[in-house]
Write a protein that holds these residues in place. Structure first.
Motif, short mmCIF file in Angstrom:
data_model
loop_
_atom_site.label_atom_id
_atom_site.label_comp_id
_atom_site.label_asym_id
_atom_site.label_seq_id
_atom_site.Cartn_x
_atom_site.Cartn_y
_atom_site.Cartn_z
N GLY A 80 0.83 -1.20 0.00
CA GLY A 80 0.00 0.00 0.00
C GLY A 80 0.86 1.24 0.00
N SER A 81 1.77 1.32 -0.94
CA SER A 81 2.70 2.45 -1.04
C SER A 81 2.07 3.57 -1.87
N ALA A 82 2.82 4.63 -2.09
CA ALA A 82 2.28 5.79 -2.82
C ALA A 82 2.10 5.47 -4.30
N ALA A 83 1.10 6.08 -4.91
CA ALA A 83 0.91 5.95 -6.35
C ALA A 83 2.18 6.39 -7.06
N GLY A 84 2.53 5.67 -8.10
CA GLY A 84 3.77 5.96 -8.81
C GLY A 84 4.89 5.02 -8.43
N ASN A 85 4.80 4.43 -7.24
CA ASN A 85 5.76 3.41 -6.84
C ASN A 85 5.31 2.06 -7.40
N ARG A 86 6.24 1.35 -8.02
CA ARG A 86 5.85 0.13 -8.71
C ARG A 86 6.77 -1.04 -8.39
N GLY A 87 6.26 -2.22 -8.67
CA GLY A 87 7.08 -3.42 -8.62
C GLY A 87 6.90 -4.24 -7.35
N PHE A 88 7.47 -5.43 -7.39
CA PHE A 88 7.35 -6.37 -6.26
C PHE A 88 8.61 -6.33 -5.41
N HIS A 89 8.49 -6.78 -4.17
CA HIS A 89 9.69 -7.08 -3.40
C HIS A 89 9.44 -8.21 -2.43
N VAL A 90 10.51 -8.94 -2.16
CA VAL A 90 10.48 -10.05 -1.22
C VAL A 90 11.11 -9.57 0.07
N ILE A 91 10.44 -9.84 1.19
CA ILE A 91 10.94 -9.39 2.49
C ILE A 91 11.57 -10.57 3.22
N LEU A 92 12.83 -10.40 3.59
CA LEU A 92 13.60 -11.44 4.27
C LEU A 92 13.67 -11.13 5.77
N PRO A 93 13.72 -12.15 6.61
CA PRO A 93 13.88 -11.87 8.04
C PRO A 93 15.30 -11.40 8.35
N GLY A 94 15.39 -10.34 9.15
CA GLY A 94 16.68 -9.95 9.68
C GLY A 94 17.01 -10.80 10.90
N ALA A 95 18.26 -10.76 11.32
CA ALA A 95 18.67 -11.54 12.49
C ALA A 95 18.21 -10.83 13.75
N VAL A 96 17.27 -11.43 14.44
CA VAL A 96 16.81 -10.89 15.71
C VAL A 96 16.87 -11.99 16.77
N HIS A 97 17.16 -11.58 17.99
CA HIS A 97 17.20 -12.52 19.11
C HIS A 97 16.73 -11.75 20.33
N ALA A 98 15.43 -11.83 20.56
CA ALA A 98 14.83 -11.10 21.67
C ALA A 98 13.52 -11.77 22.05
N GLY A 99 13.36 -12.04 23.32
CA GLY A 99 12.13 -12.68 23.76
C GLY A 99 11.92 -13.99 23.03
N ALA A 100 10.73 -14.17 22.48
CA ALA A 100 10.41 -15.41 21.78
C ALA A 100 10.95 -15.44 20.36
N ALA A 101 11.55 -14.34 19.94
CA ALA A 101 12.06 -14.27 18.56
C ALA A 101 13.54 -14.66 18.51
N ASP A 102 13.84 -15.61 17.63
CA ASP A 102 15.23 -15.97 17.37
C ASP A 102 15.33 -16.45 15.94
N THR A 103 15.69 -15.54 15.06
CA THR A 103 15.71 -15.87 13.63
C THR A 103 17.10 -16.27 13.15
N ARG A 104 18.05 -16.37 14.07
CA ARG A 104 19.43 -16.51 13.60
C ARG A 104 19.65 -17.74 12.72
N ARG A 105 18.89 -18.80 13.00
CA ARG A 105 19.09 -20.02 12.21
C ARG A 105 18.33 -20.01 10.89
N ILE A 106 17.39 -19.08 10.73
CA ILE A 106 16.62 -19.10 9.49
C ILE A 106 17.00 -17.97 8.54
N VAL A 107 17.87 -17.07 8.98
CA VAL A 107 18.23 -15.95 8.10
C VAL A 107 18.84 -16.44 6.79
N GLY A 108 19.76 -17.37 6.88
CA GLY A 108 20.44 -17.86 5.67
C GLY A 108 19.49 -18.58 4.72
N PRO A 109 18.82 -19.63 5.21
CA PRO A 109 17.91 -20.34 4.30
C PRO A 109 16.75 -19.48 3.82
#
Ligand code: ZN
Length: 328
Positions: A212-241
């Motif tokens: 839902g970006s501004a009109a005139g902005n186009r195209g797709f993007h894929v969002i990857l998880p950043g490395a986070v380690h806090a509380g119940a979040a620990d993405t360190r092992r899934i960042v690479g794959p």
């Protein structure tokens, strides 16, 4: 609504193309930059739905590795609310669980497909505004998502693409689970969306969105998880794959749809890393989001509201997942 587009354009039951060209290109696609080069090679976007994929130049494969994506959230707003949008009708619900896979190259593989938002979220703002723990902080349970000017909702889009994707993956032998299939009044919350993939021990998980970006902005993007380690979040092992999964999806999405990577986030790579999305932060399995286009731009909206284009989108995502799972 006056809108009469995609709901009358049924899924096209296409055979999964596994000819020599497809296999060769899939094997040679390491990332989004290659996808972009392939995109450029086939002559850029066509407003009628892409330039096709018959003339892919395999010479693009010699062009090195992709540069890193821009960190941070950029200007994307995948979960932006559009309170003025009304819920449009969706196809009749069907069971979330997939039929048992018969055979195929993905036999034994589990894929969780997460259609972003829910058509019912507009009627349950109290419930979806409830805060949930995403490890790094607390965030709304879910959001309504965006829509086109004509009122085609992101939630309708994500469900349609997810269903098409499920069909394609099951044809490859995968066991597919949807996190929701318009078979519940709202949600699930983002933490539950992640948990569904974790509990299924998914080999790959993908969350389907449109931006839902501004009109005139186009195209797709894929969002990857950043490395986070806090509380119940620990993405360190899934960042690479997850990056490997996202690169495969981005490259195949370009090829299947003819769409260009986002011109407003990701520096042209079609890849963006974020650390603020509960659906990624809480995942323990390889997972990415894909923002298939910008619903607020009229040219992108023309693609997103086309059933034929959505089939191409599902095909590109499917081929990216297949490539990732077969390459492990
Ligand atoms: Zn979204």
């Amino acid at each position: 609504m006056s809108y009469t587009g995609p709901d009358f354009d049924p899924p096209r039951p296409r055979r999964f193309r596994r000819g020599p060209l497809t296999v060769a290109v899939a094997a040679l696609v390491p990332g989004a930059l290659l996808g972009w080069l392939v995109y450029e090679a086939v002559g850029g976007p066509g407003d009628g739905g892409g330039s096709g994929n018959a003339s892919v130049r395999t010479s693009a494969a010699s062009s090195g590795t992709p540069s890193g994506p821009s960190p941070g959230s950029g200007s994307g707003s995948p979960d932006g609310k559009e309170p003025s949008a009304s819920a449009t009708s969706t196809a009749p619900p069907s069971p979330s669980a997939s039929a048992p896979a018969a055979s195929g190259p993905l036999k034994g593989k589990v894929v969780v497909v997460d259609p972003g938002h829910n058509p019912g979220n507009f009627r349950h703002t109290g419930e979806i505004n409830r805060q949930v723990d995403i490890g790094t902080n607390r965030k709304e349970c879910d959001t309504t998502g965006t829509s086109t000017d004509a009122g085609y909702t992101e939630a309708a889009f994500t469900l349609d693409v997810a269903r098409r994707l499920r069909t394609l993956l099951e044809r490859q032998g995968a066991t597919v689970r949807l996190t929701q299939n318009a078979d519940r009044p709202y949600g699930p919350c983002v933490d539950e969306r992640a948990r569904i993939g974790n509990q299924a021990r998914a080999d790959a998980a993908v969350s389907i969105h449109a931006d839902g970006s501004a009109a005139g902005n186009r195209g797709f993007h894929v969002i990857l998880p950043g490395a986070v380690h806090a509380g119940a979040a620990d993405t360190r092992r899934i960042v690479g794959p997850s990056r490997a999964l996202g690169e495969r999806i981005a490259g195949n999405f370009v090829r299947a749809t003819g769409s260009a990577p986002s011109d407003y986030v990701g520096g042209g790579t079609g890849l963006v890393t974020r650390e603020d999305l509960g659906g990624l932060n809480l995942s323990t399995v390889p997972k990415v989001f894909i923002e298939c286009g910008n619903m607020r731009d009229s040219k992108d909206a023309a693609l997103l509201t086309s059933g034929a284009w959505r089939q191409k989108a599902a095909q590109g995502i499917s081929e990216g997942i297949v490539s990732f799972l077969r390459g492990r």
